[in-house]
Design a protein around this motif. Sequence first.
Motif, short mmCIF file in Angstrom:
data_model
loop_
_atom_site.label_atom_id
_atom_site.label_comp_id
_atom_site.label_asym_id
_atom_site.label_seq_id
_atom_site.Cartn_x
_atom_site.Cartn_y
_atom_site.Cartn_z
N UNK A 137 -5.84 4.74 -0.33
CA UNK A 137 -4.59 4.59 -0.61
C UNK A 137 -4.34 3.79 -2.01
N UNK A 138 -3.03 3.78 -2.43
CA UNK A 138 -2.94 3.17 -3.78
C UNK A 138 -2.18 1.53 -3.24
N UNK A 168 -7.73 3.31 -4.19
CA UNK A 168 -8.86 3.12 -3.36
C UNK A 168 -9.25 4.35 -2.55
N UNK A 169 -10.36 5.06 -2.74
CA UNK A 169 -10.75 6.07 -1.79
C UNK A 169 -11.86 5.82 -1.15
N UNK A 185 6.11 3.24 0.31
CA UNK A 185 5.51 1.84 -0.22
C UNK A 185 5.64 1.03 1.05
N UNK A 186 4.48 0.68 1.49
CA UNK A 186 4.33 -0.10 2.89
C UNK A 186 3.77 -1.74 2.39
N UNK A 221 0.94 -1.02 0.12
CA UNK A 221 -0.08 -0.06 0.08
C UNK A 221 1.08 1.28 0.16
N UNK A 222 0.36 2.22 -0.72
CA UNK A 222 1.13 3.46 -1.05
C UNK A 222 0.20 4.63 -0.43
N UNK A 223 0.47 5.11 0.65
CA UNK A 223 -0.52 6.14 1.35
C UNK A 223 0.52 7.62 0.98
#
Lengths: 114, 111
Positions: free
Chosen positions: A87-88, A111-112, A44-45, A37-39
Motif C-alpha cells: 500500500x501507500x 510499498x509493494x 485512508x486508514x 495507509x492507503x490501499x
Amino acid sequence: SQTIHQWPATLVQPVGSPLSLECTVEGTSNPNLYWYRQAAGRGLQLLFYSVGIGQISSEVPQNLSASRPQDRQFILSSKKLLLSDSGFYLCAWTGRRQGLEKLFFGSGTQLSVL
Amino acid sequence: AQSVTQPDIHITVSEGASLELRCNYSYGATPYLFWYVQSPGQGLQLLLKYFSGDTLVQGIKGFEAEFKRSQSSFNLRKPSVHWSDAAEYFCAVPGDDKIIFGKGTRLHILP
C-alpha cells in the motif's frame, strides 16, 4: 518553517522480510504524529498515532508496529511482511497549538510486498 | 463516534464543467469539517475547513464547500474544473487527537 521527511519513496520487499519506514519532522517540537495507509479502494486508514515520545496508539490490529524514539521521529515497522501490507504509507504531523486541522503530510512511501 | 461518508468512489466530469463532491458526516456536536486533496503519488493537502460561522467556506484552488446541518452534509464544489483538478478528494472530521477521513472520491477530468 516546518517540514516533514518520509523515506524511502518506494520499496519492494519479499513476503516475510522486515520493514522499517522512517518519518521525521523539522521546525517544531512536541508534534502529534500519524501513520496512515492507503490501499486501493479502501481510502485512508489511520494505523498509529502518537502524542508524545514512547506514546503509541494503535487504531487497527495488524502486522505492523510503530515507535517514537525521539520527539520528532516516528517509525513504522514489521518483523515479517505480508502480501496484504502492500500500500501507500503516509506519515503526517500536527502541532498542538495549531489544531488538528493543520495536518501536514509527507510525500508517502509506496510499498509493494511480493 | 465521529465519521464521514463519501458516497461516490469515482466522479467524471468534463473540463470546464461544474463539480460537486458529496460528504456526509456523523458528529455529536457542531462539527469541524475538512476537505483534503491528494494528487497521484503525493501526500494530502488541506483545501478548506469549516469551524463555525459562515456555512459557505472558501478554499484554495477555487474550491468552496457548504455546511448544511439539516442534511449533515459538507459538499465540495467548484464552478469550472481544470484538468489539473484530477485527484483524489477526502472529506475529514476530527476525532480525539486524530483526523478521521472518508474513503475518498477520485475525480477524473475529460478533455
